[in-house]
Write an enzyme that holds these catalytic residues in place. Structure first.
Site, mmCIF file in Angstrom:
data_model
loop_
_atom_site.group_PDB
_atom_site.id
_atom_site.type_symbol
_atom_site.label_atom_id
_atom_site.label_comp_id
_atom_site.label_asym_id
_atom_site.label_seq_id
_atom_site.Cartn_x
_atom_site.Cartn_y
_atom_site.Cartn_z
ATOM 1 N N PRO A 92 0.814 -1.232 0.000
ATOM 2 C CA PRO A 92 0.000 0.000 0.000
ATOM 3 C C PRO A 92 0.840 1.271 0.000
ATOM 4 C CG PRO A 92 -0.729 -1.502 1.736
ATOM 5 C CD PRO A 92 0.525 -2.078 1.178
ATOM 6 N N GLU A 119 1.209 -9.094 8.164
ATOM 7 C CA GLU A 119 1.448 -7.652 8.366
ATOM 8 C C GLU A 119 2.401 -7.099 7.321
ATOM 9 O OE1 GLU A 119 -0.324 -5.831 10.376
ATOM 10 O OE2 GLU A 119 -1.314 -7.720 10.861
ATOM 11 N N ARG A 157 -2.686 -8.110 -21.751
ATOM 12 C CA ARG A 157 -3.588 -7.657 -22.815
ATOM 13 C C ARG A 157 -2.940 -6.648 -23.752
ATOM 14 N NH1 ARG A 157 -7.070 -3.789 -22.215
ATOM 15 N NH2 ARG A 157 -8.882 -5.044 -22.726
ATOM 16 N N ASP A 172 -8.908 1.695 -25.524
ATOM 17 C CA ASP A 172 -9.304 1.677 -24.119
ATOM 18 C C ASP A 172 -8.950 2.979 -23.415
ATOM 19 O OD1 ASP A 172 -10.326 -0.902 -24.202
ATOM 20 O OD2 ASP A 172 -8.397 -1.825 -23.717
HETATM 21 N N1 SAH Z 1 0.662 -3.741 7.153
HETATM 22 C C1 SAH Z 1 0.578 -3.355 5.779
HETATM 23 C C2 SAH Z 1 -0.478 -4.142 4.996
HETATM 24 C C3 SAH Z 1 -0.207 -5.612 4.913
HETATM 25 S S1 SAH Z 1 -1.390 -6.398 3.936
HETATM 26 C C4 SAH Z 1 0.183 -1.891 5.700
HETATM 27 O O1 SAH Z 1 -0.633 -1.455 6.517
HETATM 28 O O2 SAH Z 1 0.675 -1.159 4.817
HETATM 29 C C5 SAH Z 1 -0.508 -7.820 3.363
HETATM 30 C C6 SAH Z 1 0.073 -7.720 1.989
HETATM 31 O O3 SAH Z 1 -0.950 -7.461 1.030
HETATM 32 C C7 SAH Z 1 1.094 -6.615 1.764
HETATM 33 O O4 SAH Z 1 2.370 -6.972 2.212
HETATM 34 C C8 SAH Z 1 1.034 -6.430 0.269
HETATM 35 O O5 SAH Z 1 1.873 -7.347 -0.410
HETATM 36 C C9 SAH Z 1 -0.421 -6.730 -0.060
HETATM 37 N N2 SAH Z 1 -1.224 -5.505 -0.225
HETATM 38 C C10 SAH Z 1 -2.111 -5.006 0.655
HETATM 39 N N3 SAH Z 1 -2.665 -3.881 0.196
HETATM 40 C C11 SAH Z 1 -2.139 -3.640 -1.019
HETATM 41 C C12 SAH Z 1 -2.317 -2.609 -1.991
HETATM 42 N N4 SAH Z 1 -3.150 -1.595 -1.817
HETATM 43 N N5 SAH Z 1 -1.603 -2.691 -3.131
HETATM 44 C C13 SAH Z 1 -0.739 -3.696 -3.337
HETATM 45 N N6 SAH Z 1 -0.530 -4.702 -2.452
HETATM 46 C C14 SAH Z 1 -1.215 -4.685 -1.299
#
Ligand code: SAH
Length: 253
Positions: A92, A119, A157, A172
């Protein structure tokens, strides 16, 4: 191009590689996908890949050691280093994925994609090996697998020969071929549905008028929903005087 995916849940990718566009790209060898499970590189009877966070708190953290062993195996198998095949971590906190980046990936030799779980991942592994972090948006998934599939799908794609209609992806939303605008509305049979017809221009059989109508719709929709994309098209000198007239008429409504 080749994507090596590090995931604790490789089975999630199976249906995805067996259906539709992604299957076509995969089977034709245009997008080679290899799945790697860090558990196969973990030590001990339990093949442990995660542990409790230092400092306490909820959840688990993916350990650096199995990931390092897994990455080393991938690098050896690929025979390519991080300058050719960077390590991408989905997170994220990464840069939000957009068309321009997808286009760059689709012209690349691929990457190693790391899917987090729990996490997240031990920061020392990220600091040492991760080249780039990509996010799907401002929300949290429970794993990076959907993000990896999103990248693969959007890249697949764009590969020549993958879509039935060559070049149809150029029509697109966000595509530079149409100046980065949003797509226009689409209609199909029946001609009347629940009391609603189809825009007369589309039924006219007049190619030039149809294309003008589509362009106008793209402009209007983009101006309403994503005005910054209009600004970008204008800055890149992509808007014709006729386009500007349409936008002006819309503004004065
Ligand atoms: N503790 C982290 C979230 C972990 S979620 C935080 O708060 O930032 C577990 C995993 O899901 C992450 O390590 C990532 O690989 C994936 N993930 C979660 N949200 C994502 C997003 N918006 N974009 C891309 N990958 C994501």
């Amino acid at each position: 191009m080749r994507f090596d995916i590090i995931t604790l849940f490789p089975e999630l990718f199976e249906p995805f590689l067996k259906i539709g566009i992604t299957r076509r790209a995969y089977e034709a060898g245009l997008v080679d996908v290899r799945l790697w499970n860090p558990r196969d590189y973990a030590e001990g009877n339990y093949r442990r890949v995660d542990d409790r966070p230092f400092g306490g708190g909820p959840g688990m953290v993916m350990m650096a050691e199995p990931l390092t062993a897994c990455l080393t195996a991938i690098r050896a198998d690929r025979g390519q280093d991080r300058d050719v095949a960077p390590l991408v971590f989905f997170s994220p906190i990464g840069e939000t994925l957009r068309h321009a980046a997808v286009q760059r990936w689709s012209d690349s030799q691929g990457a190693v994609l790391l899917c987090g779980r729990y996490e997240g991942i031990d920061q020392r592994f990220i600091d040492t090996y991760v080249d780039l972090q990509i996010s799907l948006g401002d929300f949290v998934l429970s794993g990076g697998e959907l993000a990896a599939m999103t990248l693969l799908d959007s890249v697949a794609r764009l590969q020549p020969g993958v879509l039935n209609d060559e070049g149809s992806h150029q029509l697109d939303s966000f595509n530079p071929a149409l100046d980065g605008l949003l797509d226009c509305p689409h209609y199909t049979r029946p001609e009347q549905w629940e009391g609603q017809g189809v825009p007369a221009e589309l039924m006219s059989g007049h190619h030039v008028n149809i294309e003008r109508w589509r362009r106008d719709q793209r402009l209007r929709l983009t101006a309403r929903l994503r005005p910054e994309l209009i600004d970008a098209a204008r800055a890149a000198a992509k808007l014709t005087p006729q386009d500007e007239a349409i936008l002006k008429a819309q503004n004065s409504l």
